[in-house]
Design an enzyme around this catalytic site. Structure first.
Site, PDB file in Angstrom:
ATOM      1  N   ASP A  26     -22.125  -6.099  10.826  1.00  0.00           N
ATOM      2  CA  ASP A  26     -22.368  -7.502  11.171  1.00  0.00           C
ATOM      3  C   ASP A  26     -23.811  -7.710  11.623  1.00  0.00           C
ATOM      4  O   ASP A  26     -24.429  -6.797  12.179  1.00  0.00           O
ATOM      5  CB  ASP A  26     -21.393  -7.899  12.293  1.00  0.00           C
ATOM      6  CG  ASP A  26     -21.223  -9.401  12.400  1.00  0.00           C
ATOM      7  OD1 ASP A  26     -21.793 -10.132  11.570  1.00  0.00           O
ATOM      8  OD2 ASP A  26     -20.524  -9.836  13.333  1.00  0.00           O
ATOM      9  N   ARG A  30     -28.511 -12.881  11.061  1.00  0.00           N
ATOM     10  CA  ARG A  30     -29.412 -13.014  12.211  1.00  0.00           C
ATOM     11  C   ARG A  30     -30.665 -12.159  12.046  1.00  0.00           C
ATOM     12  O   ARG A  30     -31.758 -12.542  12.430  1.00  0.00           O
ATOM     13  CB  ARG A  30     -28.671 -12.648  13.514  1.00  0.00           C
ATOM     14  CG  ARG A  30     -27.864 -13.801  14.068  1.00  0.00           C
ATOM     15  CD  ARG A  30     -26.841 -13.336  15.051  1.00  0.00           C
ATOM     16  NE  ARG A  30     -25.709 -12.709  14.371  1.00  0.00           N
ATOM     17  CZ  ARG A  30     -24.766 -12.008  14.980  1.00  0.00           C
ATOM     18  NH1 ARG A  30     -24.828 -11.826  16.274  1.00  0.00           N
ATOM     19  NH2 ARG A  30     -23.767 -11.503  14.296  1.00  0.00           N
ATOM     20  N   HIS A  43     -28.668  -9.310   3.826  1.00  0.00           N
ATOM     21  CA  HIS A  43     -27.609  -8.554   3.134  1.00  0.00           C
ATOM     22  C   HIS A  43     -28.208  -7.415   2.314  1.00  0.00           C
ATOM     23  O   HIS A  43     -27.637  -6.329   2.214  1.00  0.00           O
ATOM     24  CB  HIS A  43     -26.790  -9.488   2.245  1.00  0.00           C
ATOM     25  CG  HIS A  43     -26.016 -10.509   3.020  1.00  0.00           C
ATOM     26  ND1 HIS A  43     -25.323 -10.203   4.165  1.00  0.00           N
ATOM     27  CD2 HIS A  43     -25.836 -11.841   2.827  1.00  0.00           C
ATOM     28  CE1 HIS A  43     -24.741 -11.292   4.644  1.00  0.00           C
ATOM     29  NE2 HIS A  43     -25.049 -12.297   3.854  1.00  0.00           N
ATOM     30  N   THR A  72     -11.592 -11.380   3.381  1.00  0.00           N
ATOM     31  CA  THR A  72     -10.927 -12.460   2.635  1.00  0.00           C
ATOM     32  C   THR A  72     -11.401 -13.826   3.159  1.00  0.00           C
ATOM     33  O   THR A  72     -11.295 -14.825   2.469  1.00  0.00           O
ATOM     34  CB  THR A  72      -9.392 -12.351   2.755  1.00  0.00           C
ATOM     35  OG1 THR A  72      -9.055 -12.052   4.113  1.00  0.00           O
ATOM     36  CG2 THR A  72      -8.835 -11.260   1.878  1.00  0.00           C
ATOM     37  N   TRP A  75     -15.128 -15.832   1.686  1.00  0.00           N
ATOM     38  CA  TRP A  75     -15.270 -16.705   0.509  1.00  0.00           C
ATOM     39  C   TRP A  75     -15.725 -18.110   0.899  1.00  0.00           C
ATOM     40  O   TRP A  75     -16.206 -18.869   0.054  1.00  0.00           O
ATOM     41  CB  TRP A  75     -13.940 -16.817  -0.258  1.00  0.00           C
ATOM     42  CG  TRP A  75     -13.501 -15.539  -0.888  1.00  0.00           C
ATOM     43  CD1 TRP A  75     -12.474 -14.744  -0.468  1.00  0.00           C
ATOM     44  CD2 TRP A  75     -14.057 -14.897  -2.046  1.00  0.00           C
ATOM     45  NE1 TRP A  75     -12.352 -13.636  -1.290  1.00  0.00           N
ATOM     46  CE2 TRP A  75     -13.309 -13.706  -2.268  1.00  0.00           C
ATOM     47  CE3 TRP A  75     -15.112 -15.199  -2.916  1.00  0.00           C
ATOM     48  CZ2 TRP A  75     -13.590 -12.840  -3.313  1.00  0.00           C
ATOM     49  CZ3 TRP A  75     -15.379 -14.331  -3.968  1.00  0.00           C
ATOM     50  CH2 TRP A  75     -14.626 -13.167  -4.153  1.00  0.00           C
ATOM     51  N   ARG A  77     -18.177 -18.886   2.659  1.00  0.00           N
ATOM     52  CA  ARG A  77     -19.646 -18.956   2.791  1.00  0.00           C
ATOM     53  C   ARG A  77     -20.237 -19.719   1.595  1.00  0.00           C
ATOM     54  O   ARG A  77     -19.583 -19.839   0.555  1.00  0.00           O
ATOM     55  CB  ARG A  77     -20.224 -17.533   2.831  1.00  0.00           C
ATOM     56  CG  ARG A  77     -19.788 -16.832   4.089  1.00  0.00           C
ATOM     57  CD  ARG A  77     -20.444 -15.501   4.257  1.00  0.00           C
ATOM     58  NE  ARG A  77     -20.028 -14.964   5.536  1.00  0.00           N
ATOM     59  CZ  ARG A  77     -20.802 -14.253   6.353  1.00  0.00           C
ATOM     60  NH1 ARG A  77     -22.030 -13.969   6.006  1.00  0.00           N
ATOM     61  NH2 ARG A  77     -20.347 -13.812   7.492  1.00  0.00           N
ATOM     62  N   LEU A 137     -17.861  13.390   1.745  1.00  0.00           N
ATOM     63  CA  LEU A 137     -17.520  12.161   2.468  1.00  0.00           C
ATOM     64  C   LEU A 137     -16.889  11.104   1.551  1.00  0.00           C
ATOM     65  O   LEU A 137     -17.398  10.857   0.454  1.00  0.00           O
ATOM     66  CB  LEU A 137     -18.783  11.552   3.104  1.00  0.00           C
ATOM     67  CG  LEU A 137     -18.564  10.227   3.816  1.00  0.00           C
ATOM     68  CD1 LEU A 137     -18.832  10.371   5.306  1.00  0.00           C
ATOM     69  CD2 LEU A 137     -19.454   9.138   3.262  1.00  0.00           C
ATOM     70  N   ARG A 198     -18.727  -1.809  15.611  1.00  0.00           N
ATOM     71  CA  ARG A 198     -19.118  -3.155  15.179  1.00  0.00           C
ATOM     72  C   ARG A 198     -20.518  -3.439  15.706  1.00  0.00           C
ATOM     73  O   ARG A 198     -20.779  -3.307  16.898  1.00  0.00           O
ATOM     74  CB  ARG A 198     -18.151  -4.228  15.680  1.00  0.00           C
ATOM     75  CG  ARG A 198     -18.580  -5.605  15.169  1.00  0.00           C
ATOM     76  CD  ARG A 198     -17.570  -6.694  15.377  1.00  0.00           C
ATOM     77  NE  ARG A 198     -17.971  -7.875  14.612  1.00  0.00           N
ATOM     78  CZ  ARG A 198     -17.165  -8.809  14.184  1.00  0.00           C
ATOM     79  NH1 ARG A 198     -15.887  -8.724  14.426  1.00  0.00           N
ATOM     80  NH2 ARG A 198     -17.615  -9.843  13.510  1.00  0.00           N
ATOM     81  N   ARG A 204     -15.001  -8.293  18.445  1.00  0.00           N
ATOM     82  CA  ARG A 204     -13.742  -8.581  17.748  1.00  0.00           C
ATOM     83  C   ARG A 204     -13.542  -7.581  16.625  1.00  0.00           C
ATOM     84  O   ARG A 204     -14.502  -7.001  16.135  1.00  0.00           O
ATOM     85  CB  ARG A 204     -13.802  -9.959  17.049  1.00  0.00           C
ATOM     86  CG  ARG A 204     -13.792 -11.158  17.892  1.00  0.00           C
ATOM     87  CD  ARG A 204     -13.721 -12.407  16.968  1.00  0.00           C
ATOM     88  NE  ARG A 204     -14.919 -12.535  16.136  1.00  0.00           N
ATOM     89  CZ  ARG A 204     -16.075 -13.040  16.554  1.00  0.00           C
ATOM     90  NH1 ARG A 204     -16.193 -13.456  17.792  1.00  0.00           N
ATOM     91  NH2 ARG A 204     -17.106 -13.118  15.747  1.00  0.00           N
ATOM     92  N   LEU A 205     -12.278  -7.485  16.163  1.00  0.00           N
ATOM     93  CA  LEU A 205     -12.016  -6.651  14.986  1.00  0.00           C
ATOM     94  C   LEU A 205     -12.003  -7.485  13.703  1.00  0.00           C
ATOM     95  O   LEU A 205     -12.107  -6.937  12.600  1.00  0.00           O
ATOM     96  CB  LEU A 205     -10.683  -5.911  15.130  1.00  0.00           C
ATOM     97  CG  LEU A 205     -10.723  -4.657  16.006  1.00  0.00           C
ATOM     98  CD1 LEU A 205      -9.350  -4.006  16.048  1.00  0.00           C
ATOM     99  CD2 LEU A 205     -11.757  -3.648  15.499  1.00  0.00           C
ATOM    100  N   SER A 206     -11.837  -8.800  13.836  1.00  0.00           N
ATOM    101  CA  SER A 206     -11.882  -9.696  12.681  1.00  0.00           C
ATOM    102  C   SER A 206     -11.036  -9.236  11.495  1.00  0.00           C
ATOM    103  O   SER A 206     -11.510  -9.188  10.362  1.00  0.00           O
ATOM    104  CB  SER A 206     -13.332  -9.904  12.224  1.00  0.00           C
ATOM    105  OG  SER A 206     -14.094 -10.474  13.252  1.00  0.00           O
TER     106      SER A 206
HETATM  107  C1  FPP Z   1     -21.879  -9.802   8.010  1.00  0.00           C
HETATM  108  O1  FPP Z   1     -23.110 -10.245   8.534  1.00  0.00           O
HETATM  109  C2  FPP Z   1     -22.107  -9.121   6.753  1.00  0.00           C
HETATM  110  C3  FPP Z   1     -21.489  -9.394   5.571  1.00  0.00           C
HETATM  111  C4  FPP Z   1     -20.434 -10.426   5.386  1.00  0.00           C
HETATM  112  C5  FPP Z   1     -21.857  -8.676   4.338  1.00  0.00           C
HETATM  113  C6  FPP Z   1     -22.012  -7.214   4.552  1.00  0.00           C
HETATM  114  C7  FPP Z   1     -22.555  -6.580   3.357  1.00  0.00           C
HETATM  115  C8  FPP Z   1     -23.448  -5.555   3.400  1.00  0.00           C
HETATM  116  C9  FPP Z   1     -23.936  -4.940   4.637  1.00  0.00           C
HETATM  117  C10 FPP Z   1     -23.904  -4.924   2.149  1.00  0.00           C
HETATM  118  C11 FPP Z   1     -22.817  -4.081   1.613  1.00  0.00           C
HETATM  119  C12 FPP Z   1     -23.200  -3.364   0.417  1.00  0.00           C
HETATM  120  C13 FPP Z   1     -22.482  -3.323  -0.707  1.00  0.00           C
HETATM  121  C14 FPP Z   1     -22.915  -2.406  -1.761  1.00  0.00           C
HETATM  122  C15 FPP Z   1     -21.268  -4.139  -0.930  1.00  0.00           C
HETATM  123  P1  FPP Z   1     -23.357 -11.803   8.688  1.00  0.00           P
HETATM  124  O2  FPP Z   1     -23.848 -12.349   7.413  1.00  0.00           O
HETATM  125  O3  FPP Z   1     -22.089 -12.440   9.193  1.00  0.00           O
HETATM  126  O4  FPP Z   1     -24.478 -11.851   9.791  1.00  0.00           O
HETATM  127  P2  FPP Z   1     -24.631 -12.947  10.916  1.00  0.00           P
HETATM  128  O5  FPP Z   1     -23.394 -12.854  11.771  1.00  0.00           O
HETATM  129  O6  FPP Z   1     -25.868 -12.535  11.647  1.00  0.00           O
HETATM  130  O7  FPP Z   1     -24.749 -14.266  10.240  1.00  0.00           O
END
Ligand code: FPP
Length: 250
Positions: A26, A30, A43, A72, A75, A77, A137, A198, A204-206
């Protein structure tokens, strides 16, 4: 079930390495905002952090790493952001999978993955196929994953097997339920994470692995996911070692 981390910079003593670590990645948005960049920039950096952490975990002797890449609920966003995240497995496949394959990692996925866009699903399937025989792994992607949906589908499958007389209601045990969950593909001793991390300060575990997290140690850090690195992972493992896991005993 646990390995040992030889050099633990934080405690200077041999540390127990959690066999299975779950990560709620997460704080990408930010992280990008702090740099005055669009959310997707975060991302992308999050994907790079994932490569770093997977290699560090593998080097430390972690056996399974389950990463929450898309829930789930995600989506809802903006379309453009969803599209971008859905393309990350394609990019990850081209950019990092060959290296992770070389490091003997086995890539797998959990979630309602059949409902992912075709190219996303195909990239993950290709990675699974390529790394199928690897023994290192297990890098387990939770994509279009929701814990309650996972339990719901397990209940449906069990109910169907009861109707088909393949399962006797009296034989339904916690272990049997574990087999019907998405994590049922993992070796038995690795199905439940020992540690869940996290990032970004949310407590949270969300909906991440609610059944499997029953006895997991939970570790929350303010570090934003793109900044999470080998040192941050070691710090989490050091904290894990300071906990006293009793599994309900004394
Ligand atoms: C949450 O942060 C993050 C996500 C919903 C996407 C996580 C994806 C990656 C780390 C890349 C994964 C890589 C692959 C190959 C699938 P946020 O966007 O909610 O951050 P915020 O809370 O600061 O807005």
């Amino acid at each position: 079930m646990f390995g040992f981390l030889k050099k633990d910079k934080v405690t200077e003593s041999p540390a127990v390495v959690p066999a299975h670590i779950g990560v709620i990645m997460d704080g990408n948005g930010r992280w990008a905002k702090k740099r005055m960049q669009p959310r997707v920039f975060g991302h992308k950096a999050g994907m790079d952090a994932l490569r770093t952490v997977a290699i560090a975990a593998s080097d430390m002797g972690v056996k399974a790493l389950t990463v929450y890449a898309f829930s789930t609920e995600n989506w809802t966003r903006p379309d453009q952001e969803v599209k971008f995240i859905m393309n990350l497995p394609v990019e990850f496949y081209d950019k990092y999978v060959p290296e992770l394959h070389q490091k003997n990692m086995k890539i797998q996925m959990i979630g309602e993955t059949d409902r992912l866009p075709n190219q996303t699903f195909e990239a993950l399937k290709k990675a699974e196929k390529l790394t199928k025989l690897n023994t290192g792994l297990i890098l387990n992607f939770a994509l279009n994953y929701g814990g309650r949906a996972e339990i719901t589908q397990a209940v449906k499958l069990i109910a169907q097997d009861v109707l088909d007389a393949k399962v006797n209601p009296g034989d339904i045990t916690e272990e049997l339920i574990g087999e019907y969950l998405f994590t049922g593909h993992l070796p038995k001793t690795l199905r439940d994470p020992d540690l869940i991390i996290r990032t970004s300060g949310e407590l949270r575990l969300s909906n991440f692995l609610p059944w499997q997290a029953a006895y997991s140690e939970l570790y929350f850090t303010d570090v934003l996911w793109p900044d999470f690195d080998e040192e941050a992972l070691k710090e989490a493992i050091a904290e894990f070692n300071r906990r006293n896991r009793r599994f309900g005993g004394v």
